[in-house]
Every structure is written in structure tokens, then in C-alpha cells.
Design a protein around this motif. Structure first.
Motif, PDB file in Angstrom:
ATOM      1  N   GLU A 155       0.852  -1.202   0.000  1.00 33.31           N
ATOM      2  CA  GLU A 155       0.000   0.000   0.000  1.00 33.31           C
ATOM      3  C   GLU A 155       0.883   1.244   0.000  1.00 33.31           C
ATOM      4  O   GLU A 155       2.003   1.226   0.498  1.00 33.31           O
ATOM      5  N   CYS A 156       0.364   2.322  -0.592  1.00 36.14           N
ATOM      6  CA  CYS A 156       1.044   3.624  -0.569  1.00 36.14           C
ATOM      7  C   CYS A 156       0.168   4.643   0.150  1.00 36.14           C
ATOM      8  O   CYS A 156      -1.040   4.705  -0.078  1.00 36.14           O
ATOM      9  N   LEU A 157       0.786   5.455   1.019  1.00 33.16           N
ATOM     10  CA  LEU A 157       0.042   6.459   1.781  1.00 33.16           C
ATOM     11  C   LEU A 157       0.735   7.815   1.682  1.00 33.16           C
ATOM     12  O   LEU A 157       1.961   7.884   1.579  1.00 33.16           O
ATOM     13  N   SER A 158      -0.051   8.863   1.740  1.00 37.23           N
ATOM     14  CA  SER A 158       0.509  10.210   1.808  1.00 37.23           C
ATOM     15  C   SER A 158       0.952  10.483   3.243  1.00 37.23           C
ATOM     16  O   SER A 158       0.182  10.298   4.188  1.00 37.23           O
ATOM     17  N   LEU A 159       2.200  10.901   3.420  1.00 34.51           N
ATOM     18  CA  LEU A 159       2.701  11.185   4.769  1.00 34.51           C
ATOM     19  C   LEU A 159       1.937  12.351   5.383  1.00 34.51           C
ATOM     20  O   LEU A 159       1.603  12.343   6.571  1.00 34.51           O
ATOM     21  N   ARG A 160       1.611  13.344   4.559  1.00 38.82           N
ATOM     22  CA  ARG A 160       0.939  14.546   5.062  1.00 38.82           C
ATOM     23  C   ARG A 160      -0.441  14.226   5.619  1.00 38.82           C
ATOM     24  O   ARG A 160      -0.895  14.816   6.601  1.00 38.82           O
ATOM     25  N   LYS A 161      -1.116  13.229   5.001  1.00 36.03           N
ATOM     26  CA  LYS A 161      -2.474  12.884   5.431  1.00 36.03           C
ATOM     27  C   LYS A 161      -2.500  11.763   6.465  1.00 36.03           C
ATOM     28  O   LYS A 161      -3.564  11.380   6.947  1.00 36.03           O
ATOM     29  N   SER A 162      -1.338  11.226   6.793  1.00 40.59           N
ATOM     30  CA  SER A 162      -1.285  10.107   7.744  1.00 40.59           C
ATOM     31  C   SER A 162      -1.054  10.619   9.154  1.00 40.59           C
ATOM     32  O   SER A 162      -0.436  11.673   9.357  1.00 40.59           O
ATOM     33  N   ASN A 163      -1.523   9.866  10.121  1.00 41.42           N
ATOM     34  CA  ASN A 163      -1.396  10.253  11.526  1.00 41.42           C
ATOM     35  C   ASN A 163      -0.221   9.518  12.157  1.00 41.42           C
ATOM     36  O   ASN A 163      -0.346   8.422  12.683  1.00 41.42           O
ATOM     37  N   LEU A 164       0.963  10.146  12.084  1.00 35.01           N
ATOM     38  CA  LEU A 164       2.173   9.535  12.641  1.00 35.01           C
ATOM     39  C   LEU A 164       2.262   9.818  14.141  1.00 35.01           C
ATOM     40  O   LEU A 164       2.002  10.924  14.592  1.00 35.01           O
ATOM     41  N   ASP A 180       5.162  16.282  -0.560  1.00 34.34           N
ATOM     42  CA  ASP A 180       4.773  15.148  -1.398  1.00 34.34           C
ATOM     43  C   ASP A 180       5.288  13.807  -0.872  1.00 34.34           C
ATOM     44  O   ASP A 180       5.253  12.809  -1.592  1.00 34.34           O
ATOM     45  N   ARG A 181       5.784  13.781   0.354  1.00 35.65           N
ATOM     46  CA  ARG A 181       6.383  12.539   0.878  1.00 35.65           C
ATOM     47  C   ARG A 181       5.355  11.411   0.950  1.00 35.65           C
ATOM     48  O   ARG A 181       4.169  11.627   1.202  1.00 35.65           O
ATOM     49  N   VAL A 182       5.853  10.188   0.705  1.00 35.47           N
ATOM     50  CA  VAL A 182       4.991   9.004   0.598  1.00 35.47           C
ATOM     51  C   VAL A 182       5.518   7.904   1.510  1.00 35.47           C
ATOM     52  O   VAL A 182       6.727   7.767   1.706  1.00 35.47           O
ATOM     53  N   ILE A 183       4.580   7.142   2.089  1.00 33.41           N
ATOM     54  CA  ILE A 183       4.939   5.967   2.888  1.00 33.41           C
ATOM     55  C   ILE A 183       4.604   4.718   2.087  1.00 33.41           C
ATOM     56  O   ILE A 183       3.454   4.516   1.674  1.00 33.41           O
ATOM     57  N   PHE A 184       5.625   3.882   1.841  1.00 36.23           N
ATOM     58  CA  PHE A 184       5.412   2.567   1.223  1.00 36.23           C
ATOM     59  C   PHE A 184       5.248   1.534   2.337  1.00 36.23           C
ATOM     60  O   PHE A 184       6.105   1.403   3.200  1.00 36.23           O
ATOM     61  N   ILE A 185       4.141   0.801   2.305  1.00 35.32           N
ATOM     62  CA  ILE A 185       3.933  -0.280   3.273  1.00 35.32           C
ATOM     63  C   ILE A 185       4.386  -1.586   2.623  1.00 35.32           C
ATOM     64  O   ILE A 185       3.854  -1.991   1.590  1.00 35.32           O
ATOM     65  N   VAL A 186       5.396  -2.229   3.241  1.00 33.41           N
ATOM     66  CA  VAL A 186       5.900  -3.514   2.746  1.00 33.41           C
ATOM     67  C   VAL A 186       5.812  -4.537   3.876  1.00 33.41           C
ATOM     68  O   VAL A 186       5.552  -4.174   5.030  1.00 33.41           O
TER      69      VAL A 186
END
Length: 581
Positions: free
Chosen positions: A457-466, A504-510
Motif C-alpha cells: 500500500e502507498c500512503l501520503s505522509l501529510r495525510k497520515s497520523n504519525l 509530497d512525501r509518501v509511505i510505502f507499506i511492505v
């Protein structure tokens, strides 16, 4: 007969013989003290059909061996002889000799075949098991009985059938031949040389590279028609690429069959009783990868039987089942082939391995190693825990072959072991080589390739709750699941951009070993087909870098295996250093 036509017929026969003898070996390996009649009938049919084909193309010596083998199998089929271990051994040995003869004929069509010794061995075992004088085999007219009707591939075989069976069977044979021909036509099967497929794949690879170069130029064009034509070209190229990749895929079953033979011979030689089970024999992978895997898997099976599985009496003393067990499992996982070889033997003893390595000079005595590092020593050239050299082990040339061949595929083997419980070897490799779909990602102004198959899955870092944990690790909650997230730029020791430029940073879920990991990249530039290239020897030591790609601008970009990368020593060291900055 035209010489070229005759040569082509012989080539067809040799290909048919390869398939036939592989099937025969598979059947013989399934023999027990009381094999089912269907299995015996299948073995008889294989010998009969190959005999007919050998006669048709002029290989009379091979046909003579197969005729004697056919007669022997007929006795087994008709229950005139009981299947025993000695009979199974002679059947396998005869099959091996026929394989050898076929391989020699491929090199030299005038190869002289010694039929006497092979036939004598068949007659000898037949005589011993039946009590009849040697050479008292049924003649050809006895071979075909009621119900023993087979497809005959040449006119000589049809004429032979006319003379040896009732005339009312001829129509049945003809119908069977017609039905078989229809089936072959409907299946539309054609044999193509692997070299031709590889050449075709290389050309498609070049087209994909040129296509990516063209894409760079089209981005600067305003002509909408030109862009539409390019999209059509890209779509067609991708479809052709997928077809070619599919042509290279073959089931792993033939490799499993060789392992069963290896296990049978090794366990018999060592006097151990071992059951080998296979799961996923229809799992497909690239033919090149299958060839590279054959030797490593064979050595792993032999090593498991010799070093892992205890002697029968020792297992009973440990309150284990008398029979040892080895399981080989093949499956697909995130676009990769995963193979595990597990046994329920004595397990790896890290102390014993360490002491043996020191004694043999593989490592110095002052080196301290963890249990996992001790396990890795079994792959060292010249290493062995055996004090005596035998035909099977003690030379230190087994597991080092495993490591070498797997590293050719830019992969490693994971080992887990529990004393007196067993050992598990896990290999994770790509299903295919050449062309793949991939993300082109940017990390600190540098481009990296991340295969699409790795990513769940790919997620937007800006929209994710870290959620902040430490200076190097964060947690993201995704559908009630907590996932550790790591910034790849820190582990790769790359200069980090200013935060305001990273929208524009992205989180790759592996996923690695059933554990999900989040990997942060600065941005995803595109998703496209890329042509993979092997790494040079100087980069193979970098865990997590599994290959390279040439992009449309001509730059060479590394391919990342994220799960392997984040667990590597260099990556973790860089993360720790980033805390002190």
C-alpha cells in the motif's frame, strides 16, 4: 527418407524421450511394496510408447532395451512379480542409463550403446525375483493383451499391431490415434527454444528503454495526437512483455522430482528412514531461476538428511517418530517465490559450529559471534562438522554451493533452528528476471527503484497520523494495526531536505516475515516498466540493493529491496548515527 527430415524426426524423439523418462522416474519413485495397478499400467505405457517411437526413427538399440524393460514391467503389472526395493532400484538405474544414452546421442548421433549389460541387469533381477532362468522374458506377441491398447505413432507400429492383435482392435487404435491428434491440435502446443525466448526478451527490454527515452521527449511536446499514439504503443508493449514473461515461467515440479530422487538415494545410503513432503509443486517461476535453484535445493536436502535427521535409533531414544521428516514448500509472496526447506532433526548447534569453524581455521578464536552468525558459518567454503570424509559429506563442498548460487540471484538464505526440534531454511527470490513494473522514487534528490510487487500500500505522509516514538522511528495506525515507519533517507545516510519542501512525501507499506514496515520516500516520480540489470561484484555486499535499472535519461538507478534494506547492518548503523546529529 530425406536426411534433414530424418534428423528432425530424431530431434523430436529425443525431446519426447526427455519428457518420457522424467515421467517414468516420477512414477518409479512412487513405488511402494504394493503400488496401485494404475501406476504400474502408466509405467508400462511409457515404456511401450517410447519403444515404438525409438523404432520409428531407427534407434533399434534403445528400442531393444525398452522392449526388455516393457516385458519386465508387464510382469509387475500382471502381478507375476511383486514390487520390491531391489526392483525399484533396477528400474531407476535403467531409467538413469536411458537418460545418459539420450544425452550422449544429442552430442553424437553415432554414439554406440552397450545394450548387453543393461539387458543383463534387467534379466538378472527378473530371474532372482521370479526364480525363472535368465532370459525367459515374454515375446512381443505376449505383450499386447485385452485392454492393453496404446497410441501407436508410426506405420511400423500399426503393422505390428495388425499381426499381433485381433483385427477388430485396429479400428479402436485408429480412433484413439485420431482423438489424441485432435486433443494435441486443440491444445495448440509448440516447443520453442529458450534461446529464442531470451533473445526476444532482450529485444523487448531494449524497446522498453527506448520507450522511456521517448517518454522524456514527449513530455516536452504539445501535440496531443503524438501523446495518444505513445500511450497506445506503451499499452501494446506492456501486453507483449507480459506474454514473453509468461513464456519463461515453468512449474517447479521437475526440481521437486529430482529432490525426491536425491532424498531416496541419500537416505538409503545412510540407512535412515526419511519422509519428504512437497507443497506447491505447480508454483511457477522463471526457467533461468529454476536452473539456478536445482543444485542448491539438492545440497540442502542432502545436508538435511545427513546432518539434520538423526539415525533411526537416536530418534527413538529422543522419543521422536522413527521416521525423519523433511518438508519443501514453494509459494508466491508479494511477487516473489518463497521456498522453505524444513526438517524435524537435531537442529543446528551454534557452539559446535563455532568450535568446528575455529578448528578448521574458518574464523579465529578471538571472534565472538551470535547464534545467527554461527549458523551462517555452514556456508563457508571448506566448512564441515564431520570429522570423517564420506561420499556424502565431510569435504566442505555443499552448503557453500547453496550460498554461491543464491547470491547469483542477489538473494540470501534465512536460517532458523531449535536444538532437537529442527531447522528451517528460507529463500525468497523474484519470480522472473528482465522487466518489471516499478515505482521511481526520489530520496534526497536521488532516484531509486522500488518494485511494485514489494509494496502492499502507498500512503501520503501529510495525510497520515504519525505517532512519535524515538528520533528514528515512528508509528502509524492503519485500520487498527500499528506499523513501524522509518525514513529511508536516514538509513541510506543521505542529506535530508528541509521539511517545508517535503509535502509530497509518501509511505510505502511492505511486509517482511509477516511483519509490516512503513518506508518514507520524498516523492513518487512515476510508475513504469523498467529493465533490470545485474549488479557488479563490488555492490553485492550492499544488503537491500538487488539490481539496477537504466532510465530514459540514461542514468543507472539502484533497485531497493526495502524489507532487506531496513534490516541490514549498515542501514541500522546509519539510523543510530542520525540520532546523535
Amino acid at each position: 527418407m530425406d536426411e534433414d527430415f530424418e534428423l528432425e524426426l530424431r530431434k523430436v524423439f529425443l525431446r519426447e524421450a526427455d519428457i518420457n523418462l522424467e515421467e517414468a522416474e516420477e512414477a518409479y519413485l512412487q513405488f511402494s511394496q504394493n503400488p496401485p495397478s494404475e501406476l504400474l499400467a502408466r509405467c508400462f505405457r511409457l515404456a511401450h510408447n517410447l519403444k515404438g517411437s525409438a523404432k520409428a526413427v531407427g534407434f533399434s538399440d534403445i528400442a531393444e532395451i525398452l522392449h526388455r524393460l516393457e516385458s519386465f514391467l508387464l510382469k509387475l503389472k500382471n502381478k507375476e512379480l511383486n514390487v520390491s526395493q531391489k526392483i525399484t532400484n533396477i528400474l531407476l538405474a535403467t531409467n538413469d542409463k536411458l537418460k545418459f544414452i539420450v544425452e550422449q546421442i544429442k552430442i553424437n548421433t553415432d554414439y554406440k550403446i552397450d545394450t548387453k549389460n543393461i539387458i543383463a541387469e534387467i534379466d538378472q533381477i527378473q530371474s532372482e525375483e521370479s526364480g525363472l532362468p535368465i532370459g525367459n522374458a515374454p515375446n512381443e506377441s505376449q505383450d499386447l493383451k485385452e485392454g492393453d491398447i496404446f497410441v501407436l505413432y508410426d506405420i511400423n507400429e500399426v503393422e505390428e499391431a495388425k499381426n499381433n492383435i485381433l483385427s477388430n482392435k485396429i479400428e479402436e487404435i485408429t480412433k484413439q490415434k485420431i482423438n489424441t491428434t485432435k486433443k494435441i491440435i486443440n491444445e495448440e502446443v509448440i516447443r520453442v527454444s529458450l534461446n529464442k525466448i531470451e533473445k526476444l526478451q532482450n529485444y523487448i527490454g531494449e524497446i522498453v528503454i527506448i520507450e522511456s527515452m521517448l517518454e522524456e521527449q514527449i513530455k516536452q511536446e504539445s501535440n496531443q495526437n503524438l501523446k495518444n499514439y505513445y500511450r497506445l504503443l506503451k499499452k501494446t508493449t506492456k501486453e507483449v512483455q507480459e506474454i514473453i514473461m509468461g513464456l519463461r515461467l515453468v512449474p517447479i515440479k521437475p526440481a521437486f522430482q529430482k529432490l525426491l530422487r536425491t532424498a531416496r538415494d541419500t537416505s538409503a545410503q545412510l540407512g535412515k528412514t526419511v519422509n519428504v513432503t512437497f507443497v506447491g509443486e505447480n508454483t511457477e517461476l522463471d526457467k533461468f531461476i529454476l536452473d539456478e535453484l536445482s543444485d542448491p535445493l539438492m545440497h540442502m536436502i542432502r545436508n538435511a538428511i545427513d546432518h539434520g535427521i538423526e539415525d533411526n535409533d537416536e530418534r527413538v531414544a529422543k522419543e521422536k517418530m522413527r521416521e525423519g521428516n523433511i518438508s519443501v514448500n514453494a509459494s508466491h509472496e508479494s511477487g516473489n517465490l518463497v521456498i522453505t526447506v524444513a526438517d524435524d532433526g537435531k537442529g543446528l548447534n551454534p557452539t559446535q559450529i563455532y568450535e568446528s569453524a575455529v578448528k578448521k581455521g574458518v574464523i579465529s578464536e578471538d571472534v565472538k559471534l551470535t547464534d545467527s552468525q554461527c549458523y551462517e558459518l555452514i556456508f563457508a567454503p571448506g566448512f564441515s562438522t564431520k570429522t570423517e570424509t564420506t561420499e556424502i559429506s565431510g569435504r566442505g563442498v555443499g552448503m557453500d554451493v547453496v550460498k554461491t548460487n543464491i547470491e547469483k540471484l542477489n538473494r540470501k538464505i534465512e536460517i532458523s533452528s531449535v536444538l532437537n526440534m529442527g531447522t528451517n531454511f528460507k529463500i525468497k527470490i523474484p519470480l522472473s528476471v528482465g522487466i518489471m513494473e516499478a515505482f521511481i522514487a526520489e530520496i534526497s534528490n536521488q532516484k531509486f527503484i522500488i518494485p511494485v510487487q514489494q509494496v502492499i500500500e502507498c500512503l501520503s505522509l501529510r495525510k497520515s497520523n504519525l505517532t512519535y516514538l524515538t528520533g528514528i522511528e515512528n508509528i502509524i495506525k492503519l485500520r487498527d494495526e500499528e506499523i513501524s515507519v522509518i525514513d529511508l533517507s536516514l538509513g541510506l545516510n543521505l542529506h535530508k531536505k528541509k521539511e517545508e519542501k517535503l509535502k509530497d512525501r509518501v509511505i510505502f507499506i511492505v511486509q517482511a516475515n509477516a511483519i509490516k514496515i512503513g518506508a518514507i520516500v520524498d516523492k513518487v516520480i512515476s510508475i513504469q516498466s523498467v529493465v533490470t540489470k545485474n549488479l557488479g561484484e563490488e555492490l553485492r555486499c550492499e544488503s537491500g540493493i538487488i539490481g539496477s535499472v537504466i532510465l530514459g535519461d540514461g542514468k543507472v538507478v539502484p533497485i531497493l529491496e526495502i524489507s532487506q534494506l531496513v534490516n541490514s547492518r549498515n542501514f541500522q548503523n546509519n539510523l543510530q548515527k542520525s540520532i546523535s546529529r
